[in-house]
Structures are given as structure tokens and as C-alpha cells.
Motif scaffolding. Structure first.
Motif, PDB file in Angstrom:
ATOM      1  N   MET A   1      30.187  33.170  71.133  1.00  0.00           N
ATOM      2  CA  MET A   1      31.085  34.138  70.519  1.00  0.00           C
ATOM      3  C   MET A   1      31.030  33.957  69.009  1.00  0.00           C
ATOM      4  N   VAL A   2      31.193  35.042  68.277  1.00  0.00           N
ATOM      5  CA  VAL A   2      31.087  35.017  66.817  1.00  0.00           C
ATOM      6  C   VAL A   2      32.446  35.352  66.209  1.00  0.00           C
ATOM      7  N   ARG A   3      32.986  34.379  65.468  1.00  0.00           N
ATOM      8  CA  ARG A   3      34.263  34.613  64.780  1.00  0.00           C
ATOM      9  C   ARG A   3      33.997  35.466  63.540  1.00  0.00           C
ATOM     10  N   PRO A   4      34.662  36.611  63.421  1.00  0.00           N
ATOM     11  CA  PRO A   4      34.334  37.537  62.330  1.00  0.00           C
ATOM     12  C   PRO A   4      34.761  37.030  60.965  1.00  0.00           C
ATOM     13  N   ALA A   5      33.885  37.259  59.981  1.00  0.00           N
ATOM     14  CA  ALA A   5      34.267  37.035  58.587  1.00  0.00           C
ATOM     15  C   ALA A   5      34.934  38.277  58.032  1.00  0.00           C
ATOM     16  N   ALA A   6      34.568  39.419  58.626  1.00  0.00           N
ATOM     17  CA  ALA A   6      35.205  40.703  58.302  1.00  0.00           C
ATOM     18  C   ALA A   6      35.203  41.532  59.576  1.00  0.00           C
ATOM     19  N   PHE A   7      36.231  42.341  59.738  1.00  0.00           N
ATOM     20  CA  PHE A   7      36.279  43.244  60.888  1.00  0.00           C
ATOM     21  C   PHE A   7      36.934  44.544  60.452  1.00  0.00           C
ATOM     22  N   GLY A   8      36.234  45.649  60.697  1.00  0.00           N
ATOM     23  CA  GLY A   8      36.785  46.932  60.302  1.00  0.00           C
ATOM     24  C   GLY A   8      36.048  48.083  60.943  1.00  0.00           C
ATOM     25  N   TYR A   9      36.403  49.261  60.551  1.00  0.00           N
ATOM     26  CA  TYR A   9      35.884  50.505  61.131  1.00  0.00           C
ATOM     27  C   TYR A   9      34.490  50.783  60.569  1.00  0.00           C
ATOM     28  N   ASN A  10      33.495  50.864  61.454  1.00  0.00           N
ATOM     29  CA  ASN A  10      32.125  51.131  61.053  1.00  0.00           C
ATOM     30  C   ASN A  10      31.840  52.617  61.286  1.00  0.00           C
ATOM     31  N   THR A  11      31.728  53.371  60.219  1.00  0.00           N
ATOM     32  CA  THR A  11      31.542  54.826  60.346  1.00  0.00           C
ATOM     33  C   THR A  11      30.230  55.163  61.032  1.00  0.00           C
ATOM     34  N   GLU A  12      29.200  54.320  60.889  1.00  0.00           N
ATOM     35  CA  GLU A  12      27.933  54.562  61.593  1.00  0.00           C
ATOM     36  C   GLU A  12      28.149  54.518  63.100  1.00  0.00           C
ATOM     37  N   SER A  13      28.779  53.469  63.573  1.00  0.00           N
ATOM     38  CA  SER A  13      28.985  53.305  65.012  1.00  0.00           C
ATOM     39  C   SER A  13      29.881  54.391  65.586  1.00  0.00           C
ATOM     40  N   ALA A  14      30.802  54.877  64.771  1.00  0.00           N
ATOM     41  CA  ALA A  14      31.752  55.884  65.249  1.00  0.00           C
ATOM     42  C   ALA A  14      31.090  57.220  65.567  1.00  0.00           C
ATOM     43  N   THR A  15      29.840  57.418  65.148  1.00  0.00           N
ATOM     44  CA  THR A  15      29.177  58.693  65.420  1.00  0.00           C
ATOM     45  C   THR A  15      28.958  58.929  66.912  1.00  0.00           C
ATOM     46  N   ASP A  16      28.844  57.840  67.715  1.00  0.00           N
ATOM     47  CA  ASP A  16      28.647  58.047  69.155  1.00  0.00           C
ATOM     48  C   ASP A  16      29.537  57.146  70.012  1.00  0.00           C
ATOM     49  N   ASN A  17      30.458  56.439  69.399  1.00  0.00           N
ATOM     50  CA  ASN A  17      31.405  55.618  70.145  1.00  0.00           C
ATOM     51  C   ASN A  17      32.769  56.293  70.092  1.00  0.00           C
ATOM     52  N   ALA A  18      33.087  57.009  71.158  1.00  0.00           N
ATOM     53  CA  ALA A  18      34.324  57.789  71.200  1.00  0.00           C
ATOM     54  C   ALA A  18      35.564  56.928  71.365  1.00  0.00           C
ATOM     55  N   TYR A  19      35.388  55.634  71.588  1.00  0.00           N
ATOM     56  CA  TYR A  19      36.518  54.744  71.830  1.00  0.00           C
ATOM     57  C   TYR A  19      37.023  54.081  70.552  1.00  0.00           C
ATOM     58  N   MET A  20      36.392  54.364  69.422  1.00  0.00           N
ATOM     59  CA  MET A  20      36.818  53.810  68.145  1.00  0.00           C
ATOM     60  C   MET A  20      37.885  54.691  67.510  1.00  0.00           C
ATOM     61  N   SER A  21      38.834  54.053  66.834  1.00  0.00           N
ATOM     62  CA  SER A  21      39.882  54.794  66.126  1.00  0.00           C
ATOM     63  C   SER A  21      39.944  54.308  64.686  1.00  0.00           C
TER      64      SER A  21
END
Length: 297
Positions: A1-21
Motif C-alpha cells: 500500500m502507498v501512503r499518499p504525499a498528496a491526494f486530490g481530484y485528478n481531472t484527467e482520470s475524471a474524464t472516464d471515472n464517473a465515480y469521482m466527485s
């Protein structure tokens, strides 16, 4: 498992991931802090249950918004094979390698490396055990076709790894392909959860036939339950060799009592709240865990 150094909304991924808000009124620093707290809590819960968890930290020098989901860029296998994968989103390709890969090479016997990432140059993608749900005991690879989960490369993977490939279509309410197979289904030793109604009748029949052949009891999830990440679960093995299901508290709450009983007959359920990671990242607990099957030297 990878502990995040940053975590936020990735606009690239949101183009086809309908579960992101997209977060409202939440800074990157705040979402990162919440994600780290959620991450630490589930790691602690797994370790308390006797599950061996290897944690590496994402680099503070080049933090990546979705590094907390490492299962998309590599997989490990009991014969010593390590596979790295082509990622659809350029920003996510930066996750490959780093401290996690070094830790695997340092502590385990990597006997074969299959590097599939050159397929990115042809626009071909296969995002690890996000794209492929593996029934390792019966050597069946389930693939829900999407931009990120392309069947020709999965066929090549299946030939290299000596698996049977079962490819199918799964779509959301708008008729769009669901971005990752592990959102739709999970396979344990004796039970499997799957959103059958998200597929056409012919594909439903093929999935059910496969599960009958492997002796799995099927927990059929509704579209609403899939939307609450009930399909994004994983069965892990604790230090005593006992199977346990792990999922988010949101996913657990979406299951009926009867469905929980079926899963618990295949292993106790561990669950933890990861609301920030789920809502902003559009993935849940299974996406956060990359299983390690590599042998020791």
C-alpha cells in the motif's frame, strides 16, 4: 500500500471515472490530510486483523494525486513474475517504480519481469488488477472492457500468464463503460460479488456459467450497491492463513444482511471508512491494495 504525499481530484482520470466527485470548499492540503488519516486507519485495522501490510510512502518531492491506488500499475505472482502495466492517464504513469518497486526487489524473489507499458505508445491500456479481476486459484481473468481495459492486451497477458480470459461489457446508467473491472466485481475463495445487471443477458449468462464451473456462490449487486463500492472489495489472507474480506464502511453498509452472511461464510469482513478517498478518487479499498504473491528469496 502507498501512503499518499498528496491526494486530490485528478481531472484527467475524471474524464472516464464517473465515480469521482470534485471536492467543494476543500483544499488540496485538506483532502491530503483526510486521505492520510483514512489510509492510516485502514492499515492499522488490517494489521490488527493479522494481515501483513507493507507500506511505502509516495515521494514528497513529486507527489502524485492518485498514488494511493497502486494496484493499477503492477501485479505480482507466485512464480516470481512481476508485471508492470500501461496507464491511460499520463499523470498516473509517474506512479510506476519508485520506493515500492525497490522494496519488492530487495525483499522478494523477482524471477521474471513483464513490462507492458510500451503499449502506451500505441494508445493501448491495461491497468493491472483494476482492469483484471483474477481468480488465481482457477486461473480465470475477468475483464470488463473499457478504454483502460483493452481486450487485445488482456489476451496477450492471459497467454503469457496461462489464464483463461473472460471479457465482458459493463456499463453505467448512461450506457458508458465502467472504467475498471474491480469496481464491478470481486472474487474470493468460495464467494464472488458482481453487478450482473450492468451487463447484457448474454454476458450475465457467461459470468454465471464461469462461477458455477469454479464453485463460487454469487452475490449479485445492484447498480446502487456498485455505486457505493460494494464491488470494490478484496479477499486477503492473514498471518494464520485465514481468508478475510476487506472493503470500505460505505460498501459494507450498502450490502444486505443476507449478502454479508454469504461473504462472511467465506471469511470475516473488515471494513473502514474512507469517504474522502472514495468520493474524490472514485476508487475504494480494493484499489488501495496491491497484493504481494512474490516468493521470498
Amino acid at each position: 500500500m502507498v501512503r499518499p504525499a498528496a491526494f486530490g481530484y485528478n481531472t484527467e482520470s475524471a474524464t472516464d471515472n464517473a465515480y469521482m466527485s470534485r471536492p467543494r470548499g476543500l483544499s488540496l492540503e485538506q483532502s491530503t490530510a483526510f486521505a492520510k488519516t483514512e489510509f492510516d486507519a485502514i492499515v492499522a485495522l488490517l494489521r490488527q486483523a493479522g494481515v501483513d501490510v507493507m507500506v511505502t510512502d509516495d515521494s514528497e518531492l513529486s507527489p502524485k494525486l492518485e498514488a494511493v491506488f497502486p494496484n493499477n500499475w503492477f501485479s505480482t505472482h507466485a512464480d516470481g513474475t512481476l508485471v508492470t502495466y500501461p496507464m491511460a492517464m499520463p499523470s498516473r504513469r509517474l506512479e510506476r517504480g519508485g520506493a515500492l518497486l525497490h522494496a519488492l526487489y530487495d525483499s522478494f524473489a523477482v524471477r521474471r519481469l513483464i513490462a507492458l507499458e510500451p503499449a502506451e505508445e500505441q494508445g493501448i491500456y491495461l491497468e493491472g488488477t483494476g482492469s483484471m479481476v483474477l481468480d488465481r486459484a482457477n486461473r480465470v481473468c475477468y475483464l470488463a472492457r473499457s478504454q483502460r481495459s483493452q481486450e487485445p492486451l488482456a489476451q496477450r497477458w492471459a497467454a503469457l500468464m496461462e489464464y483463461e480470459l473472460l471479457a465482458f461489457d459493463a456499463t453505467d446508467a448512461e450506457g458508458q463503460p465502467i472504467y475498471h473491472t474491480n469496481v464491478v466485481m470481486a472474487v474470493g475463495e468460495r464467494a464472488a460479488v458482481v453487478g450482473l445487471t450492468l451487463s447484457a443477458p448474454a454476458d450475465q449468462a457467461r459470468l454465471l456459467a464461469s462461477f458455477r464451473k469454479t464453485g463460487h456462490t454469487v452475490v449479485d449487486l445492484s447498480a446502487e450497491q456498485i455505486g457505493n463500492f460494494a464491488g470494490n472489495a478484496l479477499q486477503v489472507i492473514d498471518g494464520a492463513g485465514h481468508a478475510r474480506w476487506v472493503m470500505s464502511s460505505r460498501a459494507y453498509g450498502a450490502l444486505t444482511e443476507e449478502q454479508r452472511m454469504v461473504l462472511e461464510s467465506d471469511g470475516p469482513i473488515i471494513h473502514s471508512a474512507i469517504s474522502t478517498i472514495e468520493s474524490i478518487g472514485g476508487g475504494s479499498v480494493r484499489c488501495m491494495i496491491a497484493e504481494n504473491f512474490l516468493p521470498t528469496p
